[in-house]
Design a protein around this motif. Structure first.
Motif, PDB file in Angstrom:
ATOM      1  N   ASN A 105       0.242  -4.896  -7.717  1.00 16.67           N
ATOM      2  CA  ASN A 105       0.628  -4.330  -6.414  1.00 16.67           C
ATOM      3  C   ASN A 105      -0.589  -4.178  -5.502  1.00 16.67           C
ATOM      4  OD1 ASN A 105       2.882  -2.902  -4.788  1.00 16.67           O
ATOM      5  ND2 ASN A 105       1.136  -1.490  -4.688  1.00 16.67           N
ATOM      6  N   TYR A 106      -1.710  -3.777  -6.086  1.00 17.49           N
ATOM      7  CA  TYR A 106      -2.949  -3.668  -5.292  1.00 17.49           C
ATOM      8  C   TYR A 106      -3.364  -5.043  -4.765  1.00 17.49           C
ATOM      9  CZ  TYR A 106      -7.952  -3.122  -4.359  1.00 17.49           C
ATOM     10  OH  TYR A 106      -9.191  -3.159  -3.783  1.00 17.49           O
ATOM     11  N   LEU A 107      -3.230  -6.070  -5.595  1.00 15.68           N
ATOM     12  CA  LEU A 107      -3.572  -7.427  -5.142  1.00 15.68           C
ATOM     13  C   LEU A 107      -2.618  -7.891  -4.044  1.00 15.68           C
ATOM     14  CD1 LEU A 107      -4.421  -8.992  -8.621  1.00 15.68           C
ATOM     15  CD2 LEU A 107      -6.030  -8.257  -6.859  1.00 15.68           C
ATOM     16  N   ALA A 115       0.829  -1.215   0.000  1.00 17.10           N
ATOM     17  CA  ALA A 115       0.000   0.000   0.000  1.00 17.10           C
ATOM     18  C   ALA A 115       0.861   1.262   0.000  1.00 17.10           C
ATOM     19  CB  ALA A 115      -0.941   0.000   1.200  1.00 17.10           C
ATOM     20  N   ALA A 116       2.066   1.162   0.549  1.00 19.71           N
ATOM     21  CA  ALA A 116       2.940   2.335   0.636  1.00 19.71           C
ATOM     22  C   ALA A 116       3.643   2.633  -0.681  1.00 19.71           C
ATOM     23  CB  ALA A 116       3.972   2.130   1.744  1.00 19.71           C
ATOM     24  N   VAL A 117       3.650   1.674  -1.609  1.00 19.52           N
ATOM     25  CA  VAL A 117       4.353   1.899  -2.880  1.00 19.52           C
ATOM     26  C   VAL A 117       3.402   1.796  -4.073  1.00 19.52           C
ATOM     27  CG1 VAL A 117       6.616   1.201  -2.024  1.00 19.52           C
ATOM     28  CG2 VAL A 117       5.104  -0.543  -3.004  1.00 19.52           C
ATOM     29  N   GLN A 118       2.094   1.948  -3.818  1.00 17.54           N
ATOM     30  CA  GLN A 118       1.122   1.888  -4.917  1.00 17.54           C
ATOM     31  C   GLN A 118       1.360   3.064  -5.870  1.00 17.54           C
ATOM     32  OE1 GLN A 118      -1.439  -0.561  -5.399  1.00 17.54           O
ATOM     33  NE2 GLN A 118      -1.404   0.423  -7.384  1.00 17.54           N
ATOM     34  N   THR A 119       1.452   2.770  -7.159  1.00 15.75           N
ATOM     35  CA  THR A 119       1.579   3.829  -8.170  1.00 15.75           C
ATOM     36  C   THR A 119       0.491   3.643  -9.230  1.00 15.75           C
ATOM     37  OG1 THR A 119       3.173   2.475  -9.388  1.00 15.75           O
ATOM     38  CG2 THR A 119       4.088   4.105  -7.871  1.00 15.75           C
ATOM     39  N   GLY A 120       0.421   4.566 -10.184  1.00 17.86           N
ATOM     40  CA  GLY A 120      -0.520   4.432 -11.289  1.00 17.86           C
ATOM     41  C   GLY A 120      -1.626   5.464 -11.246  1.00 17.86           C
ATOM     42  N   PRO A 121      -2.421   5.518 -12.316  1.00 12.83           N
ATOM     43  CA  PRO A 121      -3.460   6.562 -12.407  1.00 12.83           C
ATOM     44  C   PRO A 121      -4.509   6.473 -11.300  1.00 12.83           C
ATOM     45  CG  PRO A 121      -3.536   5.068 -14.323  1.00 12.83           C
ATOM     46  CD  PRO A 121      -2.306   4.739 -13.560  1.00 12.83           C
ATOM     47  N   ALA A 122      -4.870   5.266 -10.841  1.00 14.70           N
ATOM     48  CA  ALA A 122      -5.961   5.161  -9.863  1.00 14.70           C
ATOM     49  C   ALA A 122      -5.565   5.772  -8.523  1.00 14.70           C
ATOM     50  CB  ALA A 122      -6.384   3.701  -9.681  1.00 14.70           C
ATOM     51  N   LEU A 177     -13.020  -2.212 -11.772  1.00 14.47           N
ATOM     52  CA  LEU A 177     -13.151  -2.727 -10.398  1.00 14.47           C
ATOM     53  C   LEU A 177     -11.853  -2.538  -9.613  1.00 14.47           C
ATOM     54  CD1 LEU A 177     -14.949  -4.180  -8.349  1.00 14.47           C
ATOM     55  CD2 LEU A 177     -14.124  -6.364  -9.278  1.00 14.47           C
ATOM     56  N   LEU A 178     -10.716  -2.889 -10.223  1.00 15.68           N
ATOM     57  CA  LEU A 178      -9.448  -2.769  -9.497  1.00 15.68           C
ATOM     58  C   LEU A 178      -9.092  -1.300  -9.268  1.00 15.68           C
ATOM     59  CD1 LEU A 178      -7.362  -5.683 -11.067  1.00 15.68           C
ATOM     60  CD2 LEU A 178      -8.632  -5.652  -8.924  1.00 15.68           C
ATOM     61  N   SER A 179      -9.442  -0.438 -10.227  1.00 22.93           N
ATOM     62  CA  SER A 179      -9.174   0.995 -10.026  1.00 22.93           C
ATOM     63  C   SER A 179     -10.010   1.543  -8.878  1.00 22.93           C
ATOM     64  CB  SER A 179      -9.455   1.781 -11.311  1.00 22.93           C
ATOM     65  OG  SER A 179      -8.547   1.387 -12.326  1.00 22.93           O
ATOM     66  N   GLN A 180     -11.283   1.135  -8.820  1.00 19.41           N
ATOM     67  CA  GLN A 180     -12.137   1.544  -7.689  1.00 19.41           C
ATOM     68  C   GLN A 180     -11.527   1.093  -6.365  1.00 19.41           C
ATOM     69  OE1 GLN A 180     -16.030  -0.172  -8.310  1.00 19.41           O
ATOM     70  NE2 GLN A 180     -16.284   0.982 -10.217  1.00 19.41           N
ATOM     71  N   GLY A 181     -11.042  -0.133  -6.351  1.00 20.29           N
ATOM     72  CA  GLY A 181     -10.420  -0.667  -5.138  1.00 20.29           C
ATOM     73  C   GLY A 181      -9.217   0.169  -4.727  1.00 20.29           C
ATOM     74  N   ILE A 182      -8.390   0.526  -5.698  1.00 20.02           N
ATOM     75  CA  ILE A 182      -7.187   1.314  -5.385  1.00 20.02           C
ATOM     76  C   ILE A 182      -7.579   2.697  -4.867  1.00 20.02           C
ATOM     77  CG2 ILE A 182      -5.148   2.437  -6.391  1.00 20.02           C
ATOM     78  CD1 ILE A 182      -4.923   0.008  -8.293  1.00 20.02           C
ATOM     79  N   LYS A 221     -10.155   3.496  -3.253  1.00 20.68           N
ATOM     80  CA  LYS A 221     -10.694   3.394  -1.886  1.00 20.68           C
ATOM     81  C   LYS A 221      -9.696   2.844  -0.882  1.00 20.68           C
ATOM     82  CE  LYS A 221     -15.358   2.173  -3.351  1.00 20.68           C
ATOM     83  NZ  LYS A 221     -16.051   0.922  -3.647  1.00 20.68           N
ATOM     84  N   MET A 222      -8.565   2.357  -1.352  1.00 22.47           N
ATOM     85  CA  MET A 222      -7.691   1.622  -0.442  1.00 22.47           C
ATOM     86  C   MET A 222      -7.099   2.518   0.635  1.00 22.47           C
ATOM     87  SD  MET A 222      -4.297   0.786  -2.781  1.00 22.47           S
ATOM     88  CE  MET A 222      -3.263  -0.215  -1.722  1.00 22.47           C
ATOM     89  N   ASP A 223      -6.802   1.873   1.752  1.00 26.36           N
ATOM     90  CA  ASP A 223      -6.204   2.577   2.879  1.00 26.36           C
ATOM     91  C   ASP A 223      -4.704   2.680   2.619  1.00 26.36           C
ATOM     92  OD1 ASP A 223      -5.153   3.399   5.229  1.00 26.36           O
ATOM     93  OD2 ASP A 223      -6.126   1.867   6.467  1.00 26.36           O
ATOM     94  N   LYS A 224      -4.227   3.912   2.394  1.00 28.86           N
ATOM     95  CA  LYS A 224      -2.814   4.092   2.053  1.00 28.86           C
ATOM     96  C   LYS A 224      -1.930   4.076   3.298  1.00 28.86           C
ATOM     97  CE  LYS A 224      -4.581   5.086  -2.006  1.00 28.86           C
ATOM     98  NZ  LYS A 224      -5.953   5.420  -1.569  1.00 28.86           N
ATOM     99  N   GLY A 225      -2.558   3.918   4.456  1.00 27.57           N
ATOM    100  CA  GLY A 225      -1.781   3.889   5.707  1.00 27.57           C
ATOM    101  C   GLY A 225      -0.845   2.709   5.727  1.00 27.57           C
ATOM    102  N   THR A 226       0.027   2.703   6.686  1.00 28.62           N
ATOM    103  CA  THR A 226       1.050   1.665   6.706  1.00 28.62           C
ATOM    104  C   THR A 226       0.499   0.287   7.029  1.00 28.62           C
ATOM    105  OG1 THR A 226       1.494   2.451   8.927  1.00 28.62           O
ATOM    106  CG2 THR A 226       3.069   3.072   7.206  1.00 28.62           C
ATOM    107  N   ASN A 227      -0.726   0.196   7.556  1.00 29.54           N
ATOM    108  CA  ASN A 227      -1.228  -1.153   7.815  1.00 29.54           C
ATOM    109  C   ASN A 227      -1.583  -1.849   6.503  1.00 29.54           C
ATOM    110  OD1 ASN A 227      -3.720  -0.246   6.998  1.00 29.54           O
ATOM    111  ND2 ASN A 227      -4.811  -1.095   8.767  1.00 29.54           N
ATOM    112  N   GLY A 228      -1.714  -1.045   5.434  1.00 26.73           N
ATOM    113  CA  GLY A 228      -1.785  -1.615   4.096  1.00 26.73           C
ATOM    114  C   GLY A 228      -3.041  -2.388   3.803  1.00 26.73           C
ATOM    115  N   LYS A 229      -4.018  -2.340   4.680  1.00 29.18           N
ATOM    116  CA  LYS A 229      -5.232  -3.099   4.409  1.00 29.18           C
ATOM    117  C   LYS A 229      -5.979  -2.523   3.213  1.00 29.18           C
ATOM    118  CE  LYS A 229      -8.102  -4.423   7.365  1.00 29.18           C
ATOM    119  NZ  LYS A 229      -9.004  -4.336   8.516  1.00 29.18           N
ATOM    120  N   ALA A 230      -6.437  -3.407   2.371  1.00 29.10           N
ATOM    121  CA  ALA A 230      -7.103  -2.940   1.156  1.00 29.10           C
ATOM    122  C   ALA A 230      -8.540  -2.534   1.477  1.00 29.10           C
ATOM    123  CB  ALA A 230      -7.102  -4.033   0.116  1.00 29.10           C
TER     124      ALA A 230
END
Lengths: 260, 260
Positions: B173-175, A210-217, A244-249, A251-260
Motif C-alpha cells: 500500500n505504501y508503494l 495514503a488515506a488507507v495506510q495501516t500497519g505498525p509503521a 526502509l519501508l517502515s521509515q518511509g511510512i 514520514k509519509m504525508d497522510k494528507g489526501t494528496n497522498g504523496k509519499a
C-alpha cells in the motif's frame, strides 16, 4: 485493420488476441524463434515468420512488442515498407522510431501480462502517442476497438508511468514473494494471505493509498516493529527492506494528496 | 451466541456486522468513547457502554478488539466475569490473557479492514487459538458461522502471519502511494494505474509471486534501472527504495518455492 505483430511474447499474445476478437486481421507474427511465432500465429489465424525479409507488405501497421533494446534495429529494417510503425514499450521514446522517418506511434498497454493468465482487455489502459495528429487519430480509433481506457500520453509522461508501474506492480509482487517465503519457512499456507493481498489492491480502487495506510509503521508502534526486526535477524536483506519501508511510512504525508 | 464487543474500531465493526448477520446477539459494545460505541451499537442493535463497570454479565464471550498494548489491562478487568475472553490481535500472545487465568482464545482475522469499505466476510481467513480443546471447539464453531476460511494457528505462527501481512499489505500500500505521488507530480491520473494494481494482486491468487515477477530488475535491465534512478534523483528516499527492492529482485530465487 490489417496488422502485423513483431514479437510473440506476453504483450504481443494479449494484444493479438484482443485485435483478433475485435475483428482485425493479423497478417503475420514475426519472432526470431519460429516456434514461438507459430504458437501465437495459430491462435490468431496469422502466418508465422522468423525473418523480416518475409514480411508481407499487404499490411497497414507493424506493432513492435520486443525487448526495448531491439526495437530500434527492427524499426530501421521495417522503415522501407512505409507503413505505420508502433511500439508498445513504456520506457522507449517515440524518437527511436522517428529516426528512420517512419509513420510512428506508441501503443503502450499499462498492464502486467502473462501468457498463462487471461484478463479482460477492455479494462487495460492504453497510452497512445502519435508522430502527428493523423497518426494519433488512427491509433486512437484502433485502441478504442479493444479497450475502454484510452489515454493520450507523451513520451515524457510515459516514462513516469513506467516508473510508477514498477512501484505499483513489480515491487509489490516482490513483497508478496517475501511474505510467501516467510510463510513457507514456517509451514504456513500462502493461501491464507491471498484475500488480504486482493483486498489491499481493491481498497485503493476507491480511496487514495495514503488515506488507507495501516500497519505498525503508520501507528509508529515501535514495540511491534522491533519485534518484527528481531524475527528477521537471520535475514539481513529483509530486515533492511522492513526498516526502509517502515521509515518511509512513518514520514509519509497522510494528507489526501497522498504523496509519499 | 451472546457476544460482547470490547472496542468499536475497524475490526470490531466488521466482526460485529458479521456476527449479527449470522444470527448472534451482540449484547454490548464497549468503547472509552461513548459516541464511537453508540455508532457501532446502533448498527448491530446492541447497548453502548463506556465503562467496564457497566458490563452486562449475561453474555457468553468477550471479544477484545483494541490496540495491542491495552488488551492486557482490559482482560484483567474482565477476568472476574469468568466468561470466554478472546482477542483479535495478530501480534499478541495468548499468554497475555492466560495470566489472569481466564477462558482464553484468539480470533484473529487476517484481513485489512476500513469502516468505510464493505467486504465479504465469508472470505476472511480466521486464525484461531484456544487455551484448551474445548475452547478451541467453541470458537471454531463460532468462526464457521461467519467465514469459510478457518485455520488453527498458534501464537508463534500468528506472529509470522502478522509479519508476512506487513510485507503483503502495509508495504505494497505504501508503494501504491509512492506511485500515486509520482503520477500526481506529473499531472497524471492515479486511475491509470488501478487496473495494474488489481491485476498484480489477482495474478498471485493462482501462481506463486516469484514465478510471475516482471519488470526491469528481474530482467537485470540496467539501462532502464539507471534511467529510473536518474528520474528519482531529487527524491533520495524513493531512490533508496528503488535500489534496495531491485537488488532483492535480482537476487531472488525464481524457483517455484518462491522464497525471496
Amino acid at each position: 485493420m490489417r496488422i502485423t505483430l513483431i514479437g510473440s511474447g506476453n504483450v504481443a499474445t494479449h494484444l493479438g488476441a484482443a485485435f483478433k476478437n475485435a475483428g482485425h486481421q493479423i497478417v503475420q507474427v514475426y519472432s526470431p524463434n519460429l516456434q514461438n511465432a507459430a504458437l501465437l500465429a495459430y491462435h490468431i489465424k496469422a502466418e508465422a515468420i522468423d525473418d523480416l525479409q518475409q514480411i508481407n507488405p499487404n499490411t497497414e501497421a507493424f506493432i513492435i512488442s520486443v525487448k526495448d533494446d531491439v526495437i530500434e534495429g527492427i524499426a530501421q529494417q521495417l522503415a522501407a515498407h512505409d507503413k505505420l510503425i508502433l511500439h508498445t514499450s513504456g520506457s522507449t521514446d517515440i524518437s527511436v522510431l522517428l529516426k528512420y522517418n517512419v509513420k510512428a506511434g506508441v501503443f503502450y498497454p499499462l498492464q502486467t501480462f502473462s501468457r498463462t493468465k487471461e484478463l479482460n482487455f477492455w479494462n487495460v489502459p492504453l497510452c497512445l502517442e502519435g508522430a502527428n495528429e493523423n497518426i494519433f487519430k488512427i491509433i486512437t480509433e484502433l485502441a478504442q476497438t479493444v479497450s475502454n481506457n484510452v489515454y493520450p500520453v507523451n513520451s515524457a509522461q510515459r516514462r513516469v508511468l513506467h516508473l510508477a508501474a514498477v512501484f505499483a506492480c513489480n515491487f509489490p509482487n516482490y513483497l508478496y514473494s517475501i511474505a510467501q517465503g516467510l510463510l513457507a519457512d514456517n509451514h504456513l499456507e500462502f493461501d491464507m494471505l491471498k484475500p488480504l493481498i486482493l483486498e489491499t489492491a481493491d481498497k485503493v480502487q476507491q480511496q487514495l493509498p495514503a488515506a488507507v495506510q495501516t500497519g505498525p509503521a503508520v501507528r509508529n508502534d515501535e514495540t511491534t516493529m522491533n519485534r518484527h526486526l528481531e524475527m528477521l535477524q537471520n535475514q539481513p536483506m529483509l530486515q533492511q527492506i522492513y526498516q526502509l519501508l517502515s521509515q518511509g511510512i512513518i514520514k509519509m504525508d497522510k494528507g489526501t494528496n497522498g504523496k509519499a
